[in-house]
Motif scaffolding. Structure first.
Motif, PDB file in Angstrom:
ATOM      1  N   THR A 142      73.633  79.390  51.893  1.00  0.00           N
ATOM      2  CA  THR A 142      74.706  79.907  51.036  1.00  0.00           C
ATOM      3  C   THR A 142      74.237  80.921  49.984  1.00  0.00           C
ATOM      4  O   THR A 142      75.004  81.258  49.090  1.00  0.00           O
ATOM      5  N   GLY A 143      73.005  81.400  50.112  1.00  0.00           N
ATOM      6  CA  GLY A 143      72.534  82.422  49.174  1.00  0.00           C
ATOM      7  C   GLY A 143      71.637  81.831  48.107  1.00  0.00           C
ATOM      8  O   GLY A 143      71.691  80.636  47.822  1.00  0.00           O
ATOM      9  N   THR A 144      70.805  82.685  47.550  1.00  0.00           N
ATOM     10  CA  THR A 144      69.799  82.187  46.614  1.00  0.00           C
ATOM     11  C   THR A 144      70.119  82.585  45.173  1.00  0.00           C
ATOM     12  O   THR A 144      70.606  83.694  44.916  1.00  0.00           O
ATOM     13  N   PRO A 145      69.862  81.681  44.248  1.00  0.00           N
ATOM     14  CA  PRO A 145      70.025  82.004  42.826  1.00  0.00           C
ATOM     15  C   PRO A 145      68.830  82.823  42.324  1.00  0.00           C
ATOM     16  O   PRO A 145      67.876  83.045  43.063  1.00  0.00           O
ATOM     17  N   PRO A 146      68.861  83.286  41.068  1.00  0.00           N
ATOM     18  CA  PRO A 146      67.724  84.060  40.557  1.00  0.00           C
ATOM     19  C   PRO A 146      66.444  83.222  40.544  1.00  0.00           C
ATOM     20  O   PRO A 146      66.487  82.002  40.578  1.00  0.00           O
ATOM     21  N   GLY A 147      65.316  83.947  40.498  1.00  0.00           N
ATOM     22  CA  GLY A 147      64.022  83.266  40.412  1.00  0.00           C
ATOM     23  C   GLY A 147      63.204  83.353  41.679  1.00  0.00           C
ATOM     24  O   GLY A 147      62.179  82.681  41.805  1.00  0.00           O
ATOM     25  N   VAL A 148      63.638  84.170  42.665  1.00  0.00           N
ATOM     26  CA  VAL A 148      62.842  84.304  43.880  1.00  0.00           C
ATOM     27  C   VAL A 148      61.473  84.871  43.520  1.00  0.00           C
ATOM     28  O   VAL A 148      61.308  85.541  42.500  1.00  0.00           O
TER      29      VAL A 148
END
Ligand code: MG
Length: 204
Positions: free
Chosen positions: A174-180
């Motif tokens: 479902t998609g990634t939040p910040p912090g990759v």
């Protein structure tokens, strides 16, 4: 079985990669050979020097469906976990700059790690109160509430099912939040859903 992935579903993550916040969901697929299960290690691929983790909430599709109305979307998944959309960021950047498809940067073998499934009936909170996090070597690197998503779960299921018939056993990242960020050989990544560890993968 197919793995449907959403890109840029958290505004802050889109901005951290210098992307525009899209006006429709960004969708791509990974093949079934991308799956990495049972806490197996990930072997750092030869073809990248910039392997990134993207921790994501993942849904397991439990019913055949096409053109699903958002108000019925909750009937189409029966379990949830945390997964990692492993990305060869250097390859992806080069392809994006040429306007070319991303598949080899995103869909390579074992690039879709998934944790242990948590049945929906065992979760006693509504989806807008779900949260998850990813830890790298015991440090929290990504944290998200589902209420931070640009498109919530019903909107995503409705949107993708206009284009792809959903089959039992399909998965939706479902998609990634910040912090990759990058990983190195020896790093350990762990995914937590509602405070419970569901995923552990070591980079080898
Ligand atoms: Mg992703």
């Amino acid at each position: 079985m197919k793995i449907i992935c959403i890109g840029r579903n958290y505004a802050k993550h889109a901005r951290e990669l210098g992307n525009e916040v899209p006006d429709q969901p960004v969708v791509f697929l990974k093949p079934s050979t991308a799956l990495l299960i049972k806490d197996r290690p990930l072997y750092y691929p030869d073809f990248t020097e910039e392997l990134h983790y993207e921790g994501e909430l993942v849904l397991r599709i439990s019913r055949l469906g096409k053109c699903i109305d958002p108000c019925f979307a909750h009937r189409y998944y029966d379990a949830v976990t945390v997964g990692i959309d492993f990305t060869a960021r250097d390859l992806q950047r080069a392809l994006k700059n040429k306007g070319l498809p991303w598949e080899i940067a995103k869909g390579w073998d074992h690039s879709a790690a998934i944790g242990r499934w948590i049945p929906i009936e065992k979760i006693h909170l509504p989806p807008d109160q779900w949260h998850f996090e990813l830890r790298k070597n015991d440090t929290v690197v990504q944290q998200a509430q589902l209420s931070d998503m640009l498109w919530d779960i019903p909107a995503l299921i409705s949107y993708v099912s206009q284009y792809f018939t959903l089959h039992i056993g399909d998965m939706l990242f479902t998609g990634t939040p910040p912090g990759v960020g990058p990983v190195q050989i020896g790093d350990v990544l762990e995914g937590y859903f509602l405070g419970r560890r569901v995923l552990r993968t070591e980079i080898k």
